[in-house]
Structure formats: C-alpha cells, structure tokens
Design a protein around this motif. Structure first.
Motif, PDB file in Angstrom:
ATOM      1  N   PHE A 394       0.771  -1.032   0.056  1.00 41.65           N
ATOM      2  CA  PHE A 394       0.068  -0.033  -0.056  1.00 41.65           C
ATOM      3  C   PHE A 394       0.944   1.115   0.136  1.00 41.65           C
ATOM      4  CE2 PHE A 394      -2.724  -3.192   2.580  1.00 41.65           C
ATOM      5  CZ  PHE A 394      -3.502  -3.358   1.598  1.00 41.65           C
ATOM      6  N   ARG A 395       0.897   2.052  -1.037  1.00 41.07           N
ATOM      7  CA  ARG A 395       1.537   3.414  -1.002  1.00 41.07           C
ATOM      8  C   ARG A 395       0.808   4.442  -0.378  1.00 41.07           C
ATOM      9  NH1 ARG A 395       6.046   3.437  -4.509  1.00 41.07           N
ATOM     10  NH2 ARG A 395       6.420   1.377  -5.778  1.00 41.07           N
ATOM     11  N   LYS A 396       1.581   5.315   0.040  1.00 42.80           N
ATOM     12  CA  LYS A 396       1.188   6.489   0.759  1.00 42.80           C
ATOM     13  C   LYS A 396       0.523   7.241  -0.275  1.00 42.80           C
ATOM     14  CE  LYS A 396       2.972  10.241   3.608  1.00 42.80           C
ATOM     15  NZ  LYS A 396       4.195  10.920   4.157  1.00 42.80           N
ATOM     16  N   ASP A 397      -0.604   7.986   0.275  1.00 42.08           N
ATOM     17  CA  ASP A 397      -1.445   8.768  -0.778  1.00 42.08           C
ATOM     18  C   ASP A 397      -2.315   8.121  -1.712  1.00 42.08           C
ATOM     19  OD1 ASP A 397      -0.422  10.852   0.787  1.00 42.08           O
ATOM     20  OD2 ASP A 397       1.201  11.129  -0.604  1.00 42.08           O
ATOM     21  N   ARG A 398      -2.470   6.586  -1.778  1.00 40.67           N
ATOM     22  CA  ARG A 398      -3.273   5.895  -2.632  1.00 40.67           C
ATOM     23  C   ARG A 398      -4.670   6.166  -2.078  1.00 40.67           C
ATOM     24  NH1 ARG A 398      -2.812  -0.114  -5.056  1.00 40.67           N
ATOM     25  NH2 ARG A 398      -4.933   0.137  -6.246  1.00 40.67           N
ATOM     26  N   GLN A 399      -5.595   6.424  -2.863  1.00 43.44           N
ATOM     27  CA  GLN A 399      -6.852   6.582  -2.285  1.00 43.44           C
ATOM     28  C   GLN A 399      -7.637   5.435  -2.139  1.00 43.44           C
ATOM     29  OE1 GLN A 399      -8.978   9.526  -4.968  1.00 43.44           O
ATOM     30  NE2 GLN A 399      -8.593  10.901  -3.289  1.00 43.44           N
ATOM     31  N   VAL A 400      -8.657   5.263  -0.961  1.00 41.42           N
ATOM     32  CA  VAL A 400      -9.327   3.989  -0.843  1.00 41.42           C
ATOM     33  C   VAL A 400     -10.471   4.217  -1.782  1.00 41.42           C
ATOM     34  CG1 VAL A 400      -8.233   3.799   1.388  1.00 41.42           C
ATOM     35  CG2 VAL A 400     -10.517   5.217   1.283  1.00 41.42           C
ATOM     36  N   ASP A 401     -11.247   2.787  -1.667  1.00 41.63           N
ATOM     37  CA  ASP A 401     -12.408   2.920  -2.564  1.00 41.63           C
ATOM     38  C   ASP A 401     -13.553   3.689  -1.756  1.00 41.63           C
ATOM     39  OD1 ASP A 401     -15.520   1.444  -2.723  1.00 41.63           O
ATOM     40  OD2 ASP A 401     -13.994   0.869  -4.521  1.00 41.63           O
ATOM     41  N   SER A 402     -14.138   4.543  -2.802  1.00 40.08           N
ATOM     42  CA  SER A 402     -15.063   5.605  -2.250  1.00 40.08           C
ATOM     43  C   SER A 402     -16.350   5.018  -1.457  1.00 40.08           C
ATOM     44  CB  SER A 402     -15.509   6.530  -3.213  1.00 40.08           C
ATOM     45  OG  SER A 402     -16.071   5.817  -4.423  1.00 40.08           O
ATOM     46  N   ASN A 403     -16.585   3.965  -1.776  1.00 39.47           N
ATOM     47  CA  ASN A 403     -17.849   3.122  -1.476  1.00 39.47           C
ATOM     48  C   ASN A 403     -17.586   2.510  -0.323  1.00 39.47           C
ATOM     49  OD1 ASN A 403     -19.641   3.875  -3.341  1.00 39.47           O
ATOM     50  ND2 ASN A 403     -18.618   2.565  -4.895  1.00 39.47           N
ATOM     51  N   THR A 404     -16.417   1.695  -0.120  1.00 37.49           N
ATOM     52  CA  THR A 404     -16.130   0.747   1.262  1.00 37.49           C
ATOM     53  C   THR A 404     -15.321   1.357   2.197  1.00 37.49           C
ATOM     54  OG1 THR A 404     -14.361  -0.341  -0.190  1.00 37.49           O
ATOM     55  CG2 THR A 404     -16.733  -1.418  -0.464  1.00 37.49           C
ATOM     56  N   GLY A 405     -14.480   2.425   1.561  1.00 37.27           N
ATOM     57  CA  GLY A 405     -13.367   2.858   2.572  1.00 37.27           C
ATOM     58  C   GLY A 405     -12.204   1.928   2.697  1.00 37.27           C
ATOM     59  N   SER A 406     -12.139   0.761   1.815  1.00 39.69           N
ATOM     60  CA  SER A 406     -11.208  -0.108   1.930  1.00 39.69           C
ATOM     61  C   SER A 406     -10.265  -0.089   0.758  1.00 39.69           C
ATOM     62  CB  SER A 406     -11.590  -1.607   2.123  1.00 39.69           C
ATOM     63  OG  SER A 406     -12.315  -1.992   1.096  1.00 39.69           O
ATOM     64  N   LEU A 407      -9.204  -0.903   0.728  1.00 39.96           N
ATOM     65  CA  LEU A 407      -8.514  -1.001  -0.545  1.00 39.96           C
ATOM     66  C   LEU A 407      -7.814  -2.491  -0.590  1.00 39.96           C
ATOM     67  CD1 LEU A 407      -6.915   0.439  -3.054  1.00 39.96           C
ATOM     68  CD2 LEU A 407      -5.131   0.912  -1.130  1.00 39.96           C
ATOM     69  N   LYS A 408      -7.995  -3.134  -1.734  1.00 40.82           N
ATOM     70  CA  LYS A 408      -7.243  -4.517  -1.927  1.00 40.82           C
ATOM     71  C   LYS A 408      -6.085  -4.621  -3.010  1.00 40.82           C
ATOM     72  CE  LYS A 408     -11.224  -7.413  -0.153  1.00 40.82           C
ATOM     73  NZ  LYS A 408     -11.975  -8.465  -0.599  1.00 40.82           N
ATOM     74  N   VAL A 409      -5.231  -5.309  -2.389  1.00 35.70           N
ATOM     75  CA  VAL A 409      -4.019  -5.492  -3.426  1.00 35.70           C
ATOM     76  C   VAL A 409      -3.664  -7.027  -3.401  1.00 35.70           C
ATOM     77  CG1 VAL A 409      -1.473  -4.976  -3.968  1.00 35.70           C
ATOM     78  CG2 VAL A 409      -3.252  -3.331  -3.246  1.00 35.70           C
ATOM     79  N   SER A 410      -3.113  -7.630  -4.407  1.00 38.22           N
ATOM     80  CA  SER A 410      -2.715  -8.897  -4.471  1.00 38.22           C
ATOM     81  C   SER A 410      -1.384  -9.067  -4.928  1.00 38.22           C
ATOM     82  CB  SER A 410      -3.931  -9.837  -5.407  1.00 38.22           C
ATOM     83  OG  SER A 410      -5.394  -9.897  -4.778  1.00 38.22           O
ATOM     84  N   ARG A 411      -0.753 -10.123  -4.700  1.00 47.20           N
ATOM     85  CA  ARG A 411       0.501 -10.543  -5.197  1.00 47.20           C
ATOM     86  C   ARG A 411       0.561 -11.950  -5.666  1.00 47.20           C
ATOM     87  NH1 ARG A 411       1.047  -5.630  -5.507  1.00 47.20           N
ATOM     88  NH2 ARG A 411       2.765  -4.525  -4.639  1.00 47.20           N
ATOM     89  N   ALA A 412       0.708 -12.475  -6.638  1.00 46.36           N
ATOM     90  CA  ALA A 412       1.068 -13.953  -6.925  1.00 46.36           C
ATOM     91  C   ALA A 412       2.362 -14.158  -7.459  1.00 46.36           C
ATOM     92  CB  ALA A 412      -0.023 -14.167  -8.294  1.00 46.36           C
ATOM     93  N   TYR A 413       2.839 -15.413  -7.035  1.00 49.27           N
ATOM     94  CA  TYR A 413       4.079 -15.616  -7.551  1.00 49.27           C
ATOM     95  C   TYR A 413       4.265 -17.152  -7.178  1.00 49.27           C
ATOM     96  CZ  TYR A 413       4.360 -15.457  -2.267  1.00 49.27           C
ATOM     97  OH  TYR A 413       4.049 -15.681  -0.782  1.00 49.27           O
ATOM     98  N   HIS A 414       5.338 -17.827  -7.704  1.00 45.86           N
ATOM     99  CA  HIS A 414       5.830 -19.139  -7.677  1.00 45.86           C
ATOM    100  C   HIS A 414       7.117 -19.256  -6.543  1.00 45.86           C
ATOM    101  CE1 HIS A 414       3.368 -20.808 -10.531  1.00 45.86           C
ATOM    102  NE2 HIS A 414       3.500 -19.479 -11.258  1.00 45.86           N
ATOM    103  N   PRO A 415       6.787 -19.829  -5.472  1.00 45.52           N
ATOM    104  CA  PRO A 415       7.773 -20.035  -4.263  1.00 45.52           C
ATOM    105  C   PRO A 415       8.945 -20.833  -4.599  1.00 45.52           C
ATOM    106  CG  PRO A 415       6.096 -21.302  -3.542  1.00 45.52           C
ATOM    107  CD  PRO A 415       5.525 -20.869  -4.919  1.00 45.52           C
ATOM    108  N   VAL A 416      10.197 -20.576  -4.026  1.00 42.46           N
ATOM    109  CA  VAL A 416      11.243 -21.529  -4.172  1.00 42.46           C
ATOM    110  C   VAL A 416      11.722 -21.848  -2.924  1.00 42.46           C
ATOM    111  CG1 VAL A 416      12.128 -20.639  -6.474  1.00 42.46           C
ATOM    112  CG2 VAL A 416      12.899 -19.464  -4.284  1.00 42.46           C
ATOM    113  N   HIS A 417      11.056 -21.669  -1.826  1.00 39.35           N
ATOM    114  CA  HIS A 417      11.391 -21.893  -0.363  1.00 39.35           C
ATOM    115  C   HIS A 417      10.385 -22.861   0.088  1.00 39.35           C
ATOM    116  CE1 HIS A 417      14.203 -18.438  -1.041  1.00 39.35           C
ATOM    117  NE2 HIS A 417      15.174 -19.054  -0.100  1.00 39.35           N
TER     118      HIS A 417
END
Length: 511
Positions: A394-417
C-alpha cells in the motif's frame, strides 16, 4: 446520540449535533464548566484517577502521574504493561479503556450533553494521520470496550478539513479557482498535514505528510530543560512524577504566552525544595524551539510541493488552515505567516476543530463525504536474485475505495523456499531506490508453509528455511485488505494445493 470525540495527547474534546450546529460539550467540575477533559492519569494508594480528578492531585505527595498516554500508544502494543505505582500495573489497552470509560461517565453525568436514559453513545473518532496500525487498533478497541458504538474513524487533519469546509465552503462561489485546503495540525504529541480537495460536498484527501513525534510535549520539554539549566538542577535529581508535575507547569505557562510576551515564569520551587520561580526570556525559548518548528514547515513544504506549483502563490490553494492546541505557541504562527502571508487561516476553535469535524462527518444531514488515502507506506521485503527489495503493498497517498473505505491488493508468485517468512514494515517515506525511510515501524513476521507437507505444522518458526526448487510449480497468492480503520489483513493461499490462511497483521514496537 452521535458524537465526534477527539482523544488528544493533552486534552479530550467532545462535539455533538444540534439541528445543523455542532456544539462542543462542556463538563462540570467543582462548580466550573470546562470545555475539555485533560488526558492526564494519576495513581494514588492503588487507585487510578482521570482527567480533572488527576489534575486535582498534581500537588499531592505520593502520587504517580502519567501524561501523554496517546503518545505512548504509538510505540506500545495493546498488552504491554505500564507501571503506574506501587502494586499497580495495567496494560496499555486497559489503561486507555479506563480513561475512555471515564470520558463516557463524565458525558452522561457531568456534561451539557442532552440525553435520555439508556442513550446509546455513537462516536466518530480520529487518530493522527501518521499513526501506525497498532495505535489505531488500541484507540478503536478502547472506545468499543468503554461502551461507545464506533461509527467510523478518520485521520485528524481530514476531520479538521471537514470543519474548515463546513465553515468556509459556502463563501466560495462555483467559479472560484480554489481547489484545495492544506491542514497544518500541530497537537500535543504529533504533527500532521494534509491536502484536501474542496469541490462540492465530496472531498478527496490528496496527500498526507507529518512527523509522528512532534508536538506541544516537545516544547514543554525544551522549557523544562531551560528551567533546570537556569537553576543548576539535573533532571536525574528529580523524581519521575515530579518531572511530570513540572512539565504540566511548563505547559500551563506556555499556553499563557501571547505574541508580545517577553518573559515567562516557571515555579520550580513547587517541586524542587529550596528552589524558587525561574524567569526565562521567551526569545531563548523560541530559539530552542525553532528547529522543531522548521521540521514541521519542511513537512508542509514537501506536501504542498505535490500540487505542482509554488504553494505561496497558488491560485488553487484556498488556505493553510491551522488547528491543534500547539498552533497557539507564538513562534509557530509567526513562522507560517512569514512564508504564507496571504494563505494562513487559524481555526476559531483550534483545540476543538477535529472534534467538530468528526461530528459533522457522522451527521447524515451534513451531506459531506471524505475519501481518505493511505497515510503511510506499508510493505515487506522480498528476494530478487541475490538482493532484498522492498515491495510497497500500500503506497502512501493512494486513495481508498469511495464506497467501502477499503483497498485491496494482490501478489501472485511461485515460491522457491519451503516456508515463507514475510517481514512487514511501514514507513513515512521511500528513498530513491524504493527503500523505507523516515519514521519506520516494524510489524510482526508471518510464517506460511509453501511446502504442502508442512501445512499442518504449528511450529513453523522452528523449521529451517531452505531452497526447494521443486516447489516452483506451486502458485501462491497474497491478498491484502486495508480497511476503513487503517488496519491490514492478508489472506495467503496456495492455489495449487488448495489451502489458505488469514492473518490480521500487527505492528511490533515502533523504532
């Protein structure tokens, strides 16, 4: 009964709603009406006393005192224990809950609040824009445990912006070029600044900046240091509770200063035997305070520079709005007016602006909505080849959703550990290479088993982390949610093997 409650470092203020007006409620104490409750706690004979009760014990012997509880919440966890005196220890969360329970009792029994029996007290509350998530959690949970129905939470400068807009927006015609207001919020413990859009009745918070530990408390410390220097007394010669008494004396004298005051008197003899009143030149106090004031100005300059034009000459900037009790400290407003001579506007209620803004924000008849932004960078360290890089979720100053007041971010990857050891942190700024800088707070690590054979292990921290190239066929997805109270959750899912785990993330003690 809907209230705006500003739980402050120095004082707690409550505002309400009355047919489009937003009065600040007063409290009756010893035959006098008070516009706030001091955020002060005293301990005597195994008992805790709050607010004006604690003030009444300032001069009593064998009393332990605690000021600036709100500041402590910025670097303590909910279960961290505070020693309040002989045989009396209490956790940070419990202490704040007890204080807010006192606020509720005062509202119902000793205030100008109009109420009926069994009135449900609903509260919109605020935290500093630079507050870490630990402080936000402690504050909101303490309000709930104290019996308030929490309607929502706002950043303090955003609430002050609502008060400004309610007061002045009607004076700006539709053709006015004014598009922003900058809030300079200097309270007892923190400095926050925000730029807020002022179009129509919906207001977008465009950017935040601030300093987590800068406020009136620091000016009090400067005054006390000067007093002790003048009197030839070392601080370690004074009992901790006596230091608190002297800091309260310094605060009281500081708040009595006027723009033309040349000298101030602090009664050291009230605490240190054999010493009398100490006279200080205000010019010396102001000179010692200037570096702190300048750091707040630098923060404001950085914020206003994001508008893309010289702020002092900006046609789109309606005002630099001064709120918070410490803007009354004479060198603060003086320094601001030298830089922004045509933009400075001081709230007529600098101590109560946030509480009033909160009361307006939770009034459906006011028809004012505020779209907040993330106030600090939040992320974690990841591997990139042989290097470690910071991934800002979550970067500083990024606006949240105007309806829910929340913010969602996803990361997808293939692990090696075999195990994911996720090390989180938040910070006030990022360096040129994207590395965390400024005010940094560490969060508790999270362990997740990338190896499906470890999914049932409860002691993952005892399992050595090792490279497992065969696990690169597994797909892992992290889904983060930043909610309307500034708290963060993450769901980590191994989609290939079909299992997931939800974590509510918690900060460690800040650094």
């Amino acid at each position: 009964m809907r209230l705006g409650i500003d739980f402050g470092t120095t004082r707690t203020v409550v505002a309400g709603q009355d047919g489009g007006n937003y009065p600040v409620y007063t409290f009756s104490w010893n035959g006098e009406m008070k516009e706030y409750i001091p955020s002060l706690i005293a301990a005597k004979d195994g008992m805790l006393y709050f607010g004006w009760e604690a003030v009444g014990l300032l001069d009593k012997p064998d009393v332990s005192l605690l000021r600036s509880m709100k500041r402590l919440a910025g670097h303590l966890r909910p279960d961290d224990v505070l020693d309040m005196g002989p045989g009396l220890s209490v956790t940070m969360l419990d202490l704040m809950t007890l204080f807010l329970t006192h606020i509720k009792t005062m509202l119902l029994k000793n205030s100008s609040l109009p109420f009926r029996k069994k009135t449900l007290l609903e509260a919109m509350v605020a935290t500093p824009a630079n507050a870490n998530s630990n402080q936000r959690y402690i504050t909101l949970e303490a309000f709930r445990r104290a019996g308030f129905n929490v309607l929502g939470a706002m950043n303090e400068p955003s609430a002050a912006a609502v008060e400004f807009l309610h007061r002045y927006l009607r004076n700006m015609g539709p053709r006015s070029p004014k598009r922003h207001v900058a809030v300079y919020d200097l309270g007892g413990g923190t400095f926050d600044a925000s730029v807020v859009g002022i179009l129509d009745r919906r207001h977008d918070v465009l950017a935040h900046d601030g300093i987590a530990r800068l406020g009136g408390d620091d000016f009090d410390e400067i005054i006390l240091d000067l007093v002790l220097e003048e009197a030839g007394v070392a601080r370690n010669e004074i009992e901790p509770s006596s230091v608190v008494r002297l800091l309260e004396e310094c605060r009281d004298r500081k708040e009595g200063l006027k723009a033309n005051t040349k000298k101030m008197v602090v009664d050291l003899g009230a605490v240190v035997r054999g010493k009398g009143p100490v006279v200080l030149e205000t010019a010396l106090v102001y000179d010692r305070s200037n570096p702190l004031i300048q750091s707040s100005l630098d923060s404001l300059h950085r914020l206003l520079a994001r508008l893309g034009e010289a702020p002092e000459d900006s046609r789109t900037l309606a005002a630099v709005y001064l709120v918070g009790g410490s803007v009354a400290f004479p060198p603060v407003a003086r320094a601001l007016r030298e830089i922004y001579p045509n933009k400075i506007k001081t709230s007529p209620f600098p101590h109560a602006s946030t509480a009033i803004g909160l009361a307006i924000a939770c009034d459906p008849e006011a028809h004012i909505t505020v779209q907040e932004t993330v106030s600090r960078h939040f992320g974690l360290w990841r591997e990139k080849g042989q290097d470690k890089i910071f991934d800002p979720i979550f970067r500083k100053d990024r606006q949240v959703d105007s309806n829910t007041g929340s913010l969602k971010v996803s990361r997808a990857y293939h692990p090696v550990h075999n195990i994911g050891l996720l090390r989180y942190m938040e910070c006030s700024s990022l360096g040129q290479e994207g590395e965390p800088e400024g005010d940094i707070a560490l969060w508790k690590d999270v362990c997740f088993p990338y190896d499906p054979t470890l999914r049932g292990r409860k002691d993952l921290r005892k399992v050595p982390v090792r490279v497992c190239p065969e696990l690169s066929s597994q797909e892992v997805v992290e889904t983060y949610e930043y909610n309307d109270q500034g708290l963060v959750r993450v769901e980590i899912e191994n989609r290939t093997s079909g299992y997931r785990k939800l974590f509510t993330l918690e900060p460690e003690i800040g650094t």
